[in-house]
Design a protein around this motif. Structure first.
Motif, PDB file in Angstrom:
ATOM      1  N   CYS A   1       0.820  -1.214   0.000  1.00  0.00           N
ATOM      2  CA  CYS A   1       0.000   0.000   0.000  1.00  0.00           C
ATOM      3  C   CYS A   1       0.849   1.257   0.000  1.00  0.00           C
ATOM      4  CB  CYS A   1      -1.000  -0.022   1.154  1.00  0.00           C
ATOM      5  SG  CYS A   1      -0.281  -0.018   2.793  1.00  0.00           S
TER       6      CYS A   1
ATOM      7  N   HIS B   1       1.988   2.627  -3.312  1.00  0.00           N
ATOM      8  CA  HIS B   1       0.989   3.285  -4.139  1.00  0.00           C
ATOM      9  C   HIS B   1       0.932   4.785  -3.889  1.00  0.00           C
ATOM     10  CE1 HIS B   1      -0.592  -0.116  -6.233  1.00  0.00           C
ATOM     11  NE2 HIS B   1      -0.603  -0.821  -5.121  1.00  0.00           N
TER      12      HIS B   1
ATOM     13  N   ASP C   1      -0.899  -6.197  -7.279  1.00  0.00           N
ATOM     14  CA  ASP C   1      -1.809  -5.204  -6.698  1.00  0.00           C
ATOM     15  C   ASP C   1      -1.779  -3.900  -7.497  1.00  0.00           C
ATOM     16  OD1 ASP C   1       0.814  -4.820  -5.951  1.00  0.00           O
ATOM     17  OD2 ASP C   1       0.300  -3.909  -4.032  1.00  0.00           O
TER      18      ASP C   1
ATOM     19  N   GLY D   1      -4.192  -1.313  -6.337  1.00  0.00           N
ATOM     20  CA  GLY D   1      -4.288  -1.038  -4.912  1.00  0.00           C
ATOM     21  C   GLY D   1      -4.289  -2.320  -4.110  1.00  0.00           C
ATOM     22  N   SER D   2      -3.679  -2.262  -2.902  1.00  0.00           N
ATOM     23  CA  SER D   2      -3.554  -3.516  -2.158  1.00  0.00           C
ATOM     24  C   SER D   2      -4.132  -3.406  -0.761  1.00  0.00           C
ATOM     25  CB  SER D   2      -2.080  -3.904  -2.070  1.00  0.00           C
ATOM     26  OG  SER D   2      -1.326  -2.811  -1.636  1.00  0.00           O
TER      27      SER D   2
ATOM     28  N   CYS E   1      -3.314  -3.633   3.100  1.00  0.00           N
ATOM     29  CA  CYS E   1      -2.083  -3.370   3.859  1.00  0.00           C
ATOM     30  C   CYS E   1      -1.478  -4.699   4.324  1.00  0.00           C
ATOM     31  CB  CYS E   1      -2.391  -2.472   5.043  1.00  0.00           C
ATOM     32  SG  CYS E   1      -0.954  -2.102   6.030  1.00  0.00           S
TER      33      CYS E   1
ATOM     34  N   THR F   1      -6.037   3.295   2.014  1.00  0.00           N
ATOM     35  CA  THR F   1      -5.910   1.900   1.597  1.00  0.00           C
ATOM     36  C   THR F   1      -7.247   1.173   1.709  1.00  0.00           C
ATOM     37  OG1 THR F   1      -3.682   1.976   2.448  1.00  0.00           O
ATOM     38  CG2 THR F   1      -4.556  -0.190   1.939  1.00  0.00           C
TER      39      THR F   1
ATOM     40  N   ASN G   1      -9.992   1.980  -0.779  1.00  0.00           N
ATOM     41  CA  ASN G   1      -9.907   1.312  -2.064  1.00  0.00           C
ATOM     42  C   ASN G   1     -10.967   0.214  -2.194  1.00  0.00           C
ATOM     43  OD1 ASN G   1      -8.664   1.196  -4.503  1.00  0.00           O
ATOM     44  ND2 ASN G   1      -7.061  -0.232  -3.848  1.00  0.00           N
TER      45      ASN G   1
ATOM     46  N   CYS H   1      -2.618   1.651   8.207  1.00  0.00           N
ATOM     47  CA  CYS H   1      -1.402   1.693   7.397  1.00  0.00           C
ATOM     48  C   CYS H   1      -0.649   3.002   7.537  1.00  0.00           C
ATOM     49  CB  CYS H   1      -1.751   1.475   5.934  1.00  0.00           C
ATOM     50  SG  CYS H   1      -2.695   2.842   5.230  1.00  0.00           S
TER      51      CYS H   1
ATOM     52  N   LYS I   1      -1.002   5.768   5.791  1.00  0.00           N
ATOM     53  CA  LYS I   1      -0.822   6.566   4.569  1.00  0.00           C
ATOM     54  C   LYS I   1      -1.474   7.937   4.680  1.00  0.00           C
ATOM     55  CE  LYS I   1      -1.532   4.485   0.489  1.00  0.00           C
ATOM     56  NZ  LYS I   1      -2.189   3.418  -0.308  1.00  0.00           N
TER      57      LYS I   1
END
Ligand code: SF4
Ligand code: SF4
Ligand code: SF4
Ligand code: SF4
Ligand code: SF4
Lengths: 617, 97
Positions: free
Chosen positions: A398, A401, A425, A428-429, A431, B33, B36, B67, B69
């Motif tokens: 992730c 990306h 991926d 998108g993946s 985590c 994430t 998505n 995560c 992000k």
């Protein structure tokens, strides 16, 4: 005929008995706190000849010679060795000496008294001995004086270290309270007092170059004064008693604890509970040497040095309020530098993870939406290749990306190397689960791991290339991908280069390489990226690299660190990296890349990007 | 309107004062994430909490993969991940039914 007992030995005998009992009980407690399986493993390891041999070797190297400190700071290494080895040898040689030349030889002594005297005779031997002129006795005297001198020289360095830390190569030393100061003073004075006590009586008891010639002749001017001598023997014994009595409550507890820690570690155990079993052995093994302060990236921000490993451990040991310990735990970047320098190999990160696991979260994650996900939408750009070569799976993760430069470069590299690859991926993946693990939510992380595992296995590939070191760590440690080879893209590109699959033009660009924590310290992947860069341009040296590489500041290991604090760390790491005027900074981690790019005055690129530039240029 | 229950928001705010600097730019949502695969959106969570819609917010929080992000990308440098963690730690379902 000299007596074989004198009241001055009592303070020592009593305190020594106390310390022995304390340590034995403590040890038994730790062993009982271990999980059952661990305890069995530990006891078994003590008997097996192979592990017993390793135990012996490690005990000698770490507890006596302190080889690990030697490697980092030779002067400090000598200091520790001289005190530890010197003291140990004085005890051992002292025992042989007191057995060989015991004043009890040929005397009828009750058994109990004989046992008791075994405790103090080796320590106060000279007081009870009469000089013997045989060569054997002279050799013993010489050895005892030699080791005494060795210890005193070590203490001399310790005093210098206290007064002028820079002289021994340390910027910051740990701060101590009054109690620790007292214990240290008592330790420092033990051996000078022993020297004075033995010297004062050297005309009767004998001695060698130190006690007899230097001590008795020079310090005491060749005169024997019974009262003065007695004063020194008493002081020596009382000083020992102060040290022994305070030892369990001071950082010097590390002396016995370290021995136990080595045995537990060699049995393959690890911390599972933050305040029980293995963790206790670790906590008591920390002598507060402070080596972990200077290296910790947190100490870049003024007050944050108080969160460094040494203070974290001390707070747990003191039973400080749980909240303080929790805050420290959540601040740490989990970069692992403190563990790398720790001469005792104390893995405080495991204690921190165990502590984080204790946090109670009322709301549990709900990943049921993942069940609907049947397959990653992969891209397979080279279907014609699938017939004749093994498939390589690319999992960007992730984080990657966030930095499409990396995934684009990797796709190009796969194509140019003519590899049969599948970008798993691309769309998108999920985590990888490592960030979740770092919050202590292990079960939730397991759900993510299980789903990813399922999807990866489905692809049928035998080789998996990852772009993110955070993924790499959890894939290596937690994923069960039976048989699939896991590579970080630095390793993979290096392989391609070594197999002549990539034709790179070398330029004279200067690159500084930043070792990501999770790739370097965690897995020792230092040479592969450097090899790759060597093929593209010139590698410049930063201030510290490889296992001493500084965290970028962006680490998801820290839960509570603010952006401002992170920025200080990032700026400092960039300063270290640009020490020798590189043109660009090269990283191998999407998170590092993103973090540096925000603040770096020069360009920051992923290693895959510069490879592509080399291929095209 | 006056009696919307902002207990949860106030608690979170006390622990993470930076929550107030959010300017609803939506960058966190764009990179999310979990977003998505779901309707997860950190920006929305903040808005919901500010309006006392705790239950809806919680439903979204549960989908977060931690995560980080959103934290990396946030234009105001908000420690989004810790806000999410605080929510899961503090929120008490019974109290809010
Ligand atoms: S892991 Fe890194 S940030 Fe944490 S205490 Fe150790 S050196 Fe400091
Ligand atoms: S944790 Fe290790 S490096 Fe840090 S003070 Fe303790 S022994 Fe020294
Ligand atoms: S982003 Fe890179 S340097 Fe920063 S903590 Fe992670 S691996 Fe270490
Ligand atoms: S931490 Fe949660 S909210 Fe933030 S980007 Fe990741 S999944 Fe989305
Ligand atoms: S990125 Fe930051 S400022 Fe923008 S909406 Fe998300 S939390 Fe708010």
């Amino acid at each position: 005929m000299r007596p074989i007992f004198d009241p001055f030995v009592l303070p020592f005998v009593i305190s020594m008995t106390f310390v022995l009992l304390y340590c034995i009980i403590g040890m038994i407690r730790i062993i009982f706190q271990l999980p059952k399986e661990d305890r069995r493993k530990f006891l078994r390891s003590l008997i097996y000849p192979k592990s017993a041999l390793k135990n012996f070797r490690d005990l000698v190297n770490d507890c006596l010679f302190h080889t690990k400190i030697w490697k980092r700071k030779p002067l400090l290494g000598y200091m520790h060795m001289s005190i530890a080895l010197g003291w140990f040898m004085i005890i051992i040689v002292g025992h042989f000496e007191s057995i060989t030349f015991s004043p009890l030889r040929g005397l009828e002594v009750p058994f109990m008294q004989k046992m008791m005297s075994n405790l103090y005779l080796p320590i106060f031997f000279r007081y009870f001995a009469i000089e013997e002129l045989s060569l054997k006795a002279q050799i013993f005297s010489f050895l005892m004086d030699f080791f005494l001198l060795m210890i005193i020289s070590g203490i001399f360095i310790a005093v210098v270290k206290k007064k002028k830390p820079k002289k021994v190569g340390m910027k910051r030393v740990t701060k101590f309270g009054i109690k620790e100061d007292m214990v240290r003073l008592s330790l420092w004075t033990i051996f000078p007092l022993r020297f004075l006590a033995e010297s004062s009586i050297a005309n009767i008891a004998g001695g060698s170059f130190l006690t007899k010639y230097l001590g008795f002749e020079l310090v005491f001017g060749g005169n024997y004064n019974e009262t003065l001598s007695m004063v020194f023997w008493w002081l020596y014994s009382i000083d020992l008693a102060i040290f022994m009595t305070l030892l369990p409550f001071s950082r010097y507890m590390h002396i016995p604890a370290e021995a136990l820690l080595i045995l537990l570690r060699n049995a393959g155990l690890k911390t599972t509970e933050p305040r029980k079993g293995y963790a206790v052995a670790e906590i008591y093994s920390c002598p507060s040497c402070g080596l972990c302060i200077d290296v910790c990236p947190m100490s870049e921000v003024k007050d944050n040095y108080k969160n460094t490993a040494v203070y974290f451990i001390r707070n747990i040991r003191k039973g400080k309020r749980r909240r303080d310990v929790k805050n420290m735990t959540e601040k740490c970047l989990m970069c692992g530098k403190c563990i790398e320098v720790c001469p005792l190999g104390i893995e405080s990160l495991n204690i921190k993870i165990a502590q984080r696991k204790k946090t109670y979260y009322k709301i549990k994650s709900d990943f049921s939406y993942l069940e609907r996900l049947q397959d990653y939408k992969t891209t397979r750009p080279q279907d014609d290749l699938s017939a004749h070569s093994q498939k390589t799976l690319y999992f960007a993760g992730c984080m990657s990306h966030l930095t499409p430069k990396i995934t684009r470069s990797m796709t190009k590299i796969f194509k140019l190397a003519n590899e049969n690859f599948e970008f798993l991926d691309a769309d998108g993946s999920i985590c990888c689960g490592r960030p979740m693990m770092l919050t202590g939510k292990i079960n939730e992380a397991k759900a993510l791991i299980a789903k990813n595992t399922e999807l990866i296995k489905k692809s049928g590939a035998k080789k998996l290339v990852l772009s993110c070191p955070i993924c790499y760590k959890v894939f290596k440690e937690e994923y069960q991908l039976d048989g699939i080879e896991i590579l970080h893209h630095t390793q993979y590109i290096n392989e391609l280069i070594e197999n002549d699959k990539l034709n790179i033009d070398r330029s004279d660009k200067r690159y500084a390489y930043h070792d990501p924590c999770e790739l370097g310290r965690a897995f020792g992947i230092y040479d592969e990226p450097r090899n790759v860069i060597d093929n593209i341009g010139l590698l410049t040296q930063g201030k510290s690299d490889r296992d001493m590489s500084a965290c970028c500041g962006g680490s998801i290991g820290s839960l509570t660190m603010s952006m401002e604090e992170r920025d200080e760390i990032t700026k400092n790491t960039i300063k270290d990296l640009t020490l020798n005027q590189p043109d660009e900074i090269v990283t191998a981690c999407p998170l590092c890349l993103k973090t540096f790019a925000r603040l770096s005055p020069i360009e920051v690129k992923d290693i895959a990007e510069i490879v592509v530039e080399g291929l095209e240029g | 309107m006056d009696n919307v229950d902002l207990k949860l928001f106030n608690k979170i705010e006390a622990l993470n004062p930076d929550i107030n600097t959010c300017m609803a730019c939506g960058l966190c949502t764009a990179t999310c994430t979990a977003g998505n695969f779901t309707d997860m959106s950190f920006r929305k969570i903040i808005l919901m909490l500010q309006r006392g819609k705790d239950k809806e917010a919680i439903e979204l929080v549960k989908k977060c993969m931690m995560c980080g992000k959103c934290m990396m990308i946030c234009s105001r440098g908000i420690n989004t991940r810790n806000i999410l963690l605080s929510i899961t730690r503090i929120y008490n379902e019974e109290q809010n039914i």
